[in-house]
Structures are given as C-alpha cells and as structure tokens.
Design a protein around this motif. Structure first.
Motif, PDB file in Angstrom:
ATOM      1  N   MET A 104      -9.052  -6.855   3.380  1.00  0.00           N
ATOM      2  CA  MET A 104      -8.807  -6.475   1.814  1.00  0.00           C
ATOM      3  C   MET A 104      -9.770  -5.434   1.277  1.00  0.00           C
ATOM      4  O   MET A 104      -9.079  -4.764   0.324  1.00  0.00           O
ATOM      5  CB  MET A 104      -9.120  -7.871   1.256  1.00  0.00           C
ATOM      6  CG  MET A 104      -7.904  -8.452   0.431  1.00  0.00           C
ATOM      7  SD  MET A 104      -8.296  -9.947  -0.394  1.00  0.00           S
ATOM      8  CE  MET A 104      -7.520 -11.136   0.600  1.00  0.00           C
ATOM      9  N   LEU A 105     -10.783  -5.584   1.765  1.00  0.00           N
ATOM     10  CA  LEU A 105     -11.867  -4.418   1.414  1.00  0.00           C
ATOM     11  C   LEU A 105     -11.284  -2.951   1.685  1.00  0.00           C
ATOM     12  O   LEU A 105     -11.313  -2.211   0.854  1.00  0.00           O
ATOM     13  CB  LEU A 105     -13.071  -4.752   2.010  1.00  0.00           C
ATOM     14  CG  LEU A 105     -14.308  -3.760   1.357  1.00  0.00           C
ATOM     15  CD1 LEU A 105     -14.362  -3.866  -0.337  1.00  0.00           C
ATOM     16  CD2 LEU A 105     -15.613  -3.864   1.995  1.00  0.00           C
ATOM     17  N   ARG A 106     -10.740  -2.844   3.043  1.00  0.00           N
ATOM     18  CA  ARG A 106     -10.283  -1.744   3.086  1.00  0.00           C
ATOM     19  C   ARG A 106      -9.187  -1.280   2.398  1.00  0.00           C
ATOM     20  O   ARG A 106      -8.908  -0.036   2.100  1.00  0.00           O
ATOM     21  CB  ARG A 106      -9.757  -1.857   4.718  1.00  0.00           C
ATOM     22  CG  ARG A 106     -10.853  -1.356   5.962  1.00  0.00           C
ATOM     23  CD  ARG A 106     -10.261  -1.370   7.311  1.00  0.00           C
ATOM     24  NE  ARG A 106      -9.315  -0.086   7.362  1.00  0.00           N
ATOM     25  CZ  ARG A 106      -8.189  -0.265   7.751  1.00  0.00           C
ATOM     26  NH1 ARG A 106      -7.483  -1.117   8.311  1.00  0.00           N
ATOM     27  NH2 ARG A 106      -7.452   0.962   7.959  1.00  0.00           N
ATOM     28  N   GLU A 107      -8.187  -2.314   2.223  1.00  0.00           N
ATOM     29  CA  GLU A 107      -7.071  -1.848   1.718  1.00  0.00           C
ATOM     30  C   GLU A 107      -7.430  -1.595   0.183  1.00  0.00           C
ATOM     31  O   GLU A 107      -6.850  -0.736  -0.586  1.00  0.00           O
ATOM     32  CB  GLU A 107      -5.837  -3.171   1.787  1.00  0.00           C
ATOM     33  CG  GLU A 107      -5.314  -3.246   3.005  1.00  0.00           C
ATOM     34  CD  GLU A 107      -4.413  -4.356   3.082  1.00  0.00           C
ATOM     35  OE1 GLU A 107      -4.090  -4.921   1.930  1.00  0.00           O
ATOM     36  OE2 GLU A 107      -3.896  -4.695   4.193  1.00  0.00           O
ATOM     37  N   ALA A 108      -8.472  -2.212  -0.485  1.00  0.00           N
ATOM     38  CA  ALA A 108      -8.965  -2.021  -1.823  1.00  0.00           C
ATOM     39  C   ALA A 108      -9.445  -0.433  -1.980  1.00  0.00           C
ATOM     40  O   ALA A 108      -9.136  -0.016  -2.959  1.00  0.00           O
ATOM     41  CB  ALA A 108      -9.930  -2.976  -2.317  1.00  0.00           C
ATOM     42  N   ALA A 109     -10.372  -0.034  -0.792  1.00  0.00           N
ATOM     43  CA  ALA A 109     -10.659   1.316  -0.909  1.00  0.00           C
ATOM     44  C   ALA A 109      -9.447   2.396  -0.939  1.00  0.00           C
ATOM     45  O   ALA A 109      -9.521   3.089  -1.735  1.00  0.00           O
ATOM     46  CB  ALA A 109     -11.483   1.528   0.555  1.00  0.00           C
ATOM     47  N   TYR A 110      -8.452   2.030   0.032  1.00  0.00           N
ATOM     48  CA  TYR A 110      -7.226   2.916  -0.009  1.00  0.00           C
ATOM     49  C   TYR A 110      -6.597   2.744  -1.213  1.00  0.00           C
ATOM     50  O   TYR A 110      -6.024   3.686  -1.654  1.00  0.00           O
ATOM     51  CB  TYR A 110      -6.337   2.763   1.397  1.00  0.00           C
ATOM     52  CG  TYR A 110      -7.214   3.310   2.526  1.00  0.00           C
ATOM     53  CD1 TYR A 110      -7.257   4.635   2.723  1.00  0.00           C
ATOM     54  CD2 TYR A 110      -7.765   2.508   3.359  1.00  0.00           C
ATOM     55  CE1 TYR A 110      -7.977   5.078   4.003  1.00  0.00           C
ATOM     56  CE2 TYR A 110      -8.362   3.028   4.643  1.00  0.00           C
ATOM     57  CZ  TYR A 110      -8.355   4.265   4.913  1.00  0.00           C
ATOM     58  OH  TYR A 110      -8.914   4.935   5.915  1.00  0.00           O
ATOM     59  N   GLY A 111      -6.538   1.576  -1.695  1.00  0.00           N
ATOM     60  CA  GLY A 111      -5.763   1.312  -3.037  1.00  0.00           C
ATOM     61  C   GLY A 111      -6.499   2.055  -4.278  1.00  0.00           C
ATOM     62  O   GLY A 111      -5.434   2.305  -5.214  1.00  0.00           O
ATOM     63  N   VAL A 112      -7.584   2.576  -4.335  1.00  0.00           N
ATOM     64  CA  VAL A 112      -7.954   3.287  -5.369  1.00  0.00           C
ATOM     65  C   VAL A 112      -7.710   4.714  -4.973  1.00  0.00           C
ATOM     66  O   VAL A 112      -7.954   5.505  -5.866  1.00  0.00           O
ATOM     67  CB  VAL A 112      -9.378   3.013  -5.787  1.00  0.00           C
ATOM     68  CG1 VAL A 112      -9.555   1.577  -6.301  1.00  0.00           C
ATOM     69  CG2 VAL A 112     -10.303   3.577  -4.747  1.00  0.00           C
ATOM     70  N   GLY A 113      -7.258   4.982  -3.919  1.00  0.00           N
ATOM     71  CA  GLY A 113      -6.789   6.368  -3.596  1.00  0.00           C
ATOM     72  C   GLY A 113      -7.796   7.031  -2.766  1.00  0.00           C
ATOM     73  O   GLY A 113      -7.931   8.443  -2.990  1.00  0.00           O
ATOM     74  N   CYS A 114      -8.461   6.527  -1.913  1.00  0.00           N
ATOM     75  CA  CYS A 114      -9.495   7.084  -1.030  1.00  0.00           C
ATOM     76  C   CYS A 114      -8.530   7.816  -0.031  1.00  0.00           C
ATOM     77  O   CYS A 114      -7.638   7.275   0.517  1.00  0.00           O
ATOM     78  CB  CYS A 114     -10.332   6.177  -0.247  1.00  0.00           C
ATOM     79  SG  CYS A 114     -11.821   5.379  -1.434  1.00  0.00           S
TER      80      CYS A 114
END
Ligand SMILES: Nc1ncnc2c1ncn2[C@@H]1O[C@H](COP(=O)(O)OP(=O)(O)OP(=O)(O)O)[C@@H](O)[C@H]1O
Ligand SMILES: [Mg+2]
Lengths: 251, 309
Positions: free
Chosen positions: B192-202
């Motif tokens: 979930m943390l990984r997805e959150a990181a990519y989710g903000v546009g990383c």
C-alpha cells in the motif's frame, strides 16, 4: 450535470482471470459516488483502474475505455504521472510517507510543480486546512508523519492527495481502520471536499454510503448490477440483488 | 512425567550450548588481552598511532594495518552498496523466474570460498589493474592533473597491487551479502505504501529514493554493517592482492596491509614482542568487528520491529 469520469465497456484481468465485466458507469462532477458490493466483487479493482496504479504489476490488464473529461486515460499515450496528479488516491489504511508532516504534503508539490518556498508553504497550509488537520498539526509540522494518530494520518493522506490540486479523489474504504469519531470527521470532510473534487468512495458501511453519497453503484461479481442516485438505490432499487444487499440479507 | 523430564533436560542442554558460545567469546577476549599485554605495557596507546613495524628494532605500530583495513573496507562499501541497492531493487520488481534464477545466483556467490576470490584477484584482477586501469588513469585521463582525485589515483609505476585492488575484491565478496539483505528489506515494503508513492505521481527513481529506501533505512543500515563486518575481517582474498607492505599508504595504488593480512603474514615467524603486537592487532580487530556486528544487529532488529507495527 457534466460527467467527470465514465467507464465504457471496462474489463479487467488478473492474469487470465477476468474480474470486471463490461462495466459502464457515469460519474458526475463534484459529487460523491459510493461504490458498494460484497467482498471480492471488484470495487478496489475498479478504483485501481482509474489512476492506472494496476500497471505497477505485470499480468494486470484493463480493456475498454475510462474517460476522464472525455479522454480515454487507458491509452498508452496518456501521461500516467500527470494522470496520477489529477486523480488522487486514499487507501484503506493510512499511508504516510516516512518524512515530516510538512514534507508529506509538500512532496507531491515538489514532484509536479516548481514553487518557491513561500508558495509551497502556503499550499501545504491550504491543503492541511482543506483536510481539517491544520489546527492539530500546525505546531508539529516538523515531526514525523508516522507519529500522528490513525485518524490524523488518514487526514494527512487526504491533505497530501489534494495538495497537487487533483480533480478526482479515489477513496478505498478510507474509514475502515478508524474509530467512529475519526470516521465521522472524515465523512464531514468528504462532504466539504465535494465542493471542489469529484469523489469515488468504496465502502462496506451502508449507513455511510447513504449519509454522504449522491450516487451509488452496486457491484456484484465484477458486474455493475445497478447504479443511480443514492436515494433511488436505497429506497427503490430496481434489482433484487441490490435490495438484498443493502438490506443486509447477504454480503 | 517422563516427557517433561526429557523436555527439561533438553532445555538445559540448549542453555548450556548457548552459554558455551558466550564463554567462547569471553575466552577469546581474555586470551587476546593477556597475550597482547606486553605490547600495551611497552608502547601504551601509542601502539595505535605509530606507523613503524620493525621486528629487528622491536618497534611496532598498528596504524598502517588499521588504515589499510579501514580504507579497503570503505572502498569496498562505496563500490558494493550502489550495486547491491540497484540489484536488490531490480530483483524485487523482476518477473518471478528472473528473480529466482538471479536471486539464487547471487546467493551462490556468497558460497565461494574467499581463497578463490584471492586467486582470481591475483591472476585476473591484479594484471587487469596493472595493464588496463592504471595506464588508463595515468595516460588517457591524465589523472595526476586533477587536484584531489589525482593525488589518490596517480602512481608512477604500475604493479596492480594495493588498496584499490583489495577494496575491489572485497566489494565483490560482500556484494551478495548486502544485496540479499537489501532485497529482503525492500520486499518488506508494504504494497500500500508503494502504491501510495506511485499514486502521488512518483517515477520509479523518486519512489525508491524518497519513500522506499527511507522507509527501510534501518534494515538497509543493518545490511551495510553486515557487509562491513565481513569486509573488516576478511583475510585470504585481501592477502593476495594488497601488496603486504607495512607502511602508511600514500594513495589508492599503494601497497598496504590490513589487520587480518598482517596477522596471517607475520605470525609464522613471530615471537616475543612481535607476537604480542599481533595479538594486540587481533584484539583491535575483534573489538571493531564486535562493534560493527552490534550495530548491524540493532539496526536489523529495529527494522523488523518497525515492520511488525
Ligand atoms: N493481485 C491480485 N491477483 C489476482 N487476483 C486478484 C488480485 N487482487 C484481487 N484479485 C481478485 O479480484 C477480485 C476482485 O478483487 P477486489 O480487491 O477488487 O475486491 P473488492 O470488491 O475490493 O473486495 P473487498 O471488499 O474485500 O475489498 C477478487 O476475486 C480477488 O480475488
Ligand atoms: Mg477492496
């Protein structure tokens, strides 16, 4: 009412297993659309298509169209980083980044804009106020985001999601890990946020869906069985499955 | 009744074995201290900062060995860490088949005896440094004209031995250890943390450097210290390629020595004060390794505890 998002003949596959079947769903601008349905019916999957986060995993594949302001964002030529700036996501559990409260919110701004320190600070404050968190954290902006309470962390993630001025917010069971008080805070916040954002929220809580949403979509085994205004779905559902689900006879 | 008696005696047996390990550690410590007593009495703490090693004049100093140990270790870490990190990140995200094949290959690297690394270093790496790298640095890059770097990498004649070559060998040796730990740490990042990181546009790079690495930083430090511990005490691989010269190194191609190499080299003929000096070196190495090991353990423990939350 103008449509912000629209799924057209959307299919989704995990490897060879299809989990979304011909989904058609219009999502109106600046409304809260609740996504409901029994466990495993594809609600999270549907949300994960909207910001293309599923592309992190090989073997996951979407077919069909997902229109954002009339543009099919599933096309490879669409800039996925810009899409994700425009479509923020809130998860089931708070996902603060391992950095300070301030940096958590400033981080997406750094990724997408070149702002002066002054501007960054203003936008961070604005976002934290927007997430009703400012008053609680204004004296501890430098402490780690991980040091906040669960409800505060979730609002921090909302602040982070709205900082880069997206148009759509996807929320996957945003209150399922929170106590009732924190939950009602988030619910109030969502109603406030829909003035500025189009919100899709997955929830297992029928009261919550009825309380805060304007429209509701009922998923069952990967199919959108019924969608419409929340009043209609909850008072006069057209489909028997929908009625059974919202009255708690299965799920 | 009988069962519990067996169980009980088994418990005591385990306790005894565990205690034995503690005693062994203590024993090493006491032995090294006693045997090095003479050198501490003669030179005191100046043993640590003296760079002389003259068995005929009975003058001994640990500094060249310590400096050689620390500099080869540092070079090894500087080379191995970025490689291990990149490899670990690749392994975590690679397709299952590639991940398991490459993962096993890296684990197998850790099983190669260090004397093999030493031989390879002597017959392949040393000539390569001598015939390719050193001429390239000096003649093609004209490295001695560059201010700071030049001082470290320029050498008048080429022989291929020295600190840099030793550091390179060590880097290759510790790479699989660091890589395996980093891979485990990175694998523990909550999806979930990984997805959150990519989710903000990383991008991948941004997600890795700003979120995934900081999240696992304690485990990563643990991995680094495990690698450091390996490199500090490594004897055979370094012995072949370091040049074994008991002087303060002047630059990266200076022949040098490490604590472990000095001990291995000098012990066969040592007696009296020199023997005591070698035990003192052993004591220094033991303390350094213990310190690093404790750091490694505490960081790795912190990393696991962090995940348990
Ligand atoms: N990574 C995955 N790989 C394979 N199948 C998956 C994966 N994730 C979900 N699925 C399957 O896809 C279907 C839909 O899952 P999804 O997570 O979208 O359900 P959901 O409606 O969000 O359920 P819940 O209410 O429990 O969160 C389920 O049958 C699930 O088993
Ligand atoms: Mg779900």
């Amino acid at each position: 009412m103008p449509l912000k998002l629209e799924a057209k003949n959307l299919n989704f596959f995990y490897g060879n297993e299809q989990v979304l079947f011909n989904n058609n769903l219009p999502v109106e601008e600046k409304k809260i659309t609740a996504v409901i349905g029994p466990s495993g019916c594809g609600k999270s999957t549907f949300l994960r298509v909207c910001n293309r986060i599923f592309e992190l995993y090989r073997n996951q594949r979407a077919e069909g169209e997902l229109l954002l302001d009339g543009v099919n964002v599933l096309l490879p030529e669409v800039d996925v980083l810009e899409l994700r700036r425009n479509v923020g996501m809130i998860f089931q559990k708070p996902t603060p980044f391992p950095m300070s409260v301030f940096d958590n919110v400033a981080y997406p701004l750094k990724l997408h804009f070149k702002l002066s320190r002054r501007e960054t600070f203003d936008r961070v404050e604005q976002a934290l106020r927007g997430a009703s968190l400012w008053d609680e954290v204004k004296d501890k902006l430098k402490t780690s985001g991980l040091a906040l309470s669960g409800g505060q962390q979730q609002r921090l993630c909302i602040a982070r999601a709205i900082a880069a001025e997206p148009e759509v917010l996807l929320m996957d069971e945003p209150t399922s890990a929170l106590d009732p008080l924190a939950t009602s805070k988030i619910e109030e916040l969502m109603v406030e946020l829909k003035k500025r954002f189009t919100i899709m929220v997955v929830t297992h809580n029928m009261q919550q869906a009825a309380r805060i949403s304007d429209a509701t979509a009922f998923f069952y085994k990967g199919v959108i069985v019924e969608h419409g205004t929340t009043t209609k779905i909850f008072t006069n559902p057209a489909n028997r499955k929908t009625e059974e689900y919202i009255t708690g006879r299965f799920g | 009744m009988k069962k519990s008696a067996i169980d009980n005696s088994f418990k005591w047996f385990c306790f005894f074995c565990a205690g034995l390990i503690g005693l062994l550690m203590l024993g090493f410590f006491i032995q090294l201290s006693l045997n090095s007593k003479q050198v501490w009495e003669v030179f005191g703490w100046r043993f640590l900062i003296s760079s002389e090693w003259d068995p005929v004049a009975e003058k001994f100093g640990a500094l060249p060995s310590i400096v050689g140990t620390l500099s080869t270790t540092l070079i090894a870490l500087l080379i191995a860490l970025p490689l291990a990190l990149a490899a670990a990140m690749f392994l975590v995200h690679a397709a299952p088949l590639i991940r398991s094949v490459l993962g096993h290959a890296i684990d197998l690297l850790a099983a190669i005896p260090s004397v093999i690394y030493g031989m390879w270093g002597l017959f392949v790496l040393v000539p390569f440094m001598q015939n390719k790298i050193q001429p390239f640095l000096a003649e093609t890059l004209k490295i001695h004209h560059i201010p700071v770097v030049g001082r470290f990498l320029a050498e008048d004649y080429y022989n291929g031995f020295g600190i840099l070559t030793g550091g390179l060998i060590l880097a290759i040796m510790i790479l699989p250890y660091i890589c395996a730990i980093l891979r485990d740490v990175l694998q523990m990042t909550p999806p979930m943390l990984r997805e959150a990181a990519y989710g903000v546009g990383c991008t991948r790079l941004e997600a890795g450097k700003d979120i995934i690495i900081p999240y696992g930083i304690r485990g990563i430090l643990g991995g680094i210290f495990v690698g450091l511990g390996r490199a500090l005490g490594e004897t055979m691989a370094v012995l072949f390629v370091i040049g074994n010269i008991m002087e303060m190194p002047q630059n990266a191609f200076s022949g040098s020595t490490t604590i472990a190499a000095t001990i291995a080299n000098c012990f066969p003929e040592a007696d009296g004060l020199q023997r005591s000096a070698l035990f003192a070196l052993g004591l220094i190495l033991l303390l350094m390794s213990l310190f690093i090991q404790i750091l490694a353990q505490s960081y790795l423990r912190a990393a696991t505890a962090h995940r348990g939350e």
